[in-house]
Design a protein around this motif. Structure first.
Motif, PDB file in Angstrom:
ATOM      1  N   UNK A 154     -37.212 -55.801  75.981  1.00 58.53           N
ATOM      2  CA  UNK A 154     -36.508 -54.634  76.831  1.00 58.53           C
ATOM      3  C   UNK A 154     -35.403 -54.660  77.789  1.00 58.53           C
ATOM      4  N   UNK A 155     -34.896 -53.981  78.213  1.00 63.10           N
ATOM      5  CA  UNK A 155     -32.935 -53.563  79.311  1.00 63.10           C
ATOM      6  C   UNK A 155     -33.550 -53.081  80.305  1.00 63.10           C
ATOM      7  N   UNK A 156     -33.488 -53.645  81.115  1.00 64.23           N
ATOM      8  CA  UNK A 156     -33.672 -53.424  82.506  1.00 64.23           C
ATOM      9  C   UNK A 156     -33.129 -52.430  83.285  1.00 64.23           C
ATOM     10  N   UNK A 157     -32.269 -52.281  82.473  1.00 67.44           N
ATOM     11  CA  UNK A 157     -30.978 -50.558  83.022  1.00 67.44           C
ATOM     12  C   UNK A 157     -31.794 -49.690  82.285  1.00 67.44           C
ATOM     13  N   UNK A 158     -31.749 -49.399  81.926  1.00 67.54           N
ATOM     14  CA  UNK A 158     -32.814 -48.538  80.841  1.00 67.54           C
ATOM     15  C   UNK A 158     -33.800 -48.264  80.630  1.00 67.54           C
ATOM     16  N   UNK A 159     -34.602 -48.887  80.568  1.00 68.14           N
ATOM     17  CA  UNK A 159     -36.166 -48.977  80.722  1.00 68.14           C
ATOM     18  C   UNK A 159     -37.369 -49.190  82.185  1.00 68.14           C
ATOM     19  N   UNK A 160     -36.887 -50.291  82.618  1.00 66.53           N
ATOM     20  CA  UNK A 160     -37.541 -50.614  83.730  1.00 66.53           C
ATOM     21  C   UNK A 160     -38.233 -49.374  85.017  1.00 66.53           C
ATOM     22  N   UNK A 161     -37.139 -48.398  85.270  1.00 67.61           N
ATOM     23  CA  UNK A 161     -37.286 -47.663  85.992  1.00 67.61           C
ATOM     24  C   UNK A 161     -38.309 -46.502  86.058  1.00 67.61           C
ATOM     25  N   UNK A 182     -30.532 -57.928  80.894  1.00 68.74           N
ATOM     26  CA  UNK A 182     -29.478 -56.592  81.040  1.00 68.74           C
ATOM     27  C   UNK A 182     -27.999 -56.340  80.888  1.00 68.74           C
ATOM     28  N   UNK A 183     -27.572 -55.630  81.390  1.00 70.31           N
ATOM     29  CA  UNK A 183     -26.563 -55.216  81.302  1.00 70.31           C
ATOM     30  C   UNK A 183     -25.415 -55.984  82.416  1.00 70.31           C
ATOM     31  N   UNK A 190     -30.954 -50.315  89.575  1.00 67.85           N
ATOM     32  CA  UNK A 190     -32.615 -50.166  89.971  1.00 67.85           C
ATOM     33  C   UNK A 190     -33.316 -50.189  89.229  1.00 67.85           C
ATOM     34  N   UNK A 191     -33.096 -50.902  87.649  1.00 69.31           N
ATOM     35  CA  UNK A 191     -34.401 -51.560  86.879  1.00 69.31           C
ATOM     36  C   UNK A 191     -34.555 -52.969  87.170  1.00 69.31           C
TER      37      UNK A 191
END
Length: 284
Positions: A154-161, A182-183, A190-191
């Protein structure tokens, strides 16, 4: 379907510092043109039978100083896990496999995969896959009952929040592959912080793998994750670097040295040996 041909993986040129005895390469893929790609496969691996690829892989392991491995099924083969289970069997007794399942998988199918050597299923939000988050949540009790955990790309910046608050209540371990991809241009999101909280609280694991895909200088990212919880991290070379996209084919030795530059001996022992041994329930 005319699929582009992936380049063969290079030899490791830069020698890493010595790894601890029993080091585990916890994220690799095995392929072979004696196994059928799925119709929607976006590329063809370089030519070679599975046995030929295993010979290449053993050389890769020798070059970097790893003796054990975890073999992760590639989406190139869709839901047929045969190549991965067979690769794990041929590589050596007790080699864990990470497989793909569908949302409608039955308990009998999950049990059969576990009996064949699977230790986890993969959920892929980056390249697409067969299993959804909702499907995984439904299947999680069955996965746990058969000793399987979940490895998620997954992408932390898109999905983790969104997803992180649900993770502590799951009955299965969740491993975020590739540092949750990450990006780099966004800095600490926040992710990213959500991932670090999950690690710090012992609610998730993370693979310090494939940084060449998202950050050419990942030392600061690695350091943040190590500071969060060094007992929940593991490493994999991502060999043979399938579906590269815009990434540059890496030298695994050079990539390893970036990680090793931020490790002390005790942390290296945890990341390369103790943590994957515990997660995959391997003999020590």
């Amino acid at each position: 379907m005319d699929r582009p041909l992936a380049p063969p993986p290079p030899e490791t040129v830069v020698a890493p510092a010595p790894l601890p005895p029993g080091a585990i390469n916890a994220h690799v893929h095995l392929v072979g043109d004696d196994f059928q790609l799925q119709d929607k496969a976006v590329e063809r691996p370089a030519p070679g039978t599975l046995d030929a690829w295993l010979t290449r892989f053993r050389a890769h392991q020798a070059q970097i100083g790893c003796s054990r491995a975890v073999i992760v099924h590639s989406i190139l083969y869709g839901g047929d896990n045969t190549v991965t289970l067979e690769a794990a069997r041929r590589y050596g007794p007790g080699t864990p496999a990470v497989v793909l399942i569908r949302d409608n998988a039955t308990e009998a199918q999950i049990a059969a995969l576990a009996d064949a050597g699977a230790k986890a299923v993969r959920l892929n939000y980056v390249h697409g896959g067969l299993l959804s988050w909702e499907g995984m949540v439904r299947l999680a009790p069955m996965l746990a009952a058969h000793g399987l955990h979940v490895e998620m790309l997954a992408h932390s910046h898109l999905h983790l929040t969104e997803l992180a608050p649900q993770v502590p209540d799951l009955p299965v371990d969740i491993v975020f592959d590739h540092c949750a991809w990450p990006d780099r241009s966004l800095g600490v999101t926040d992710g990213q912080r959500a991932l670090e909280r999950l690690l710090a609280d012992g609610h998730a694991w993370c693979k310090l793998s494939a940084a060449y895909r998202y950050d050419p200088e990942p030392q600061a990212l690695f350091s943040r994750l190590i500071a969060a919880n060094p007992e929940r991290l593991l490493w994999g070379s991502d060999w043979p670097h399938l579906m590269l996209g815009d990434a540059v084919m890496p030298d695994t030795g050079a990539e390893l040295r970036k990680l090793q530059s931020v490790l002390d001996d005790a942390t290296a022992q945890r990341i390369f040996v103790d943590n994957p041994t515990r997660l995959y329930r391997l003999p020590s």
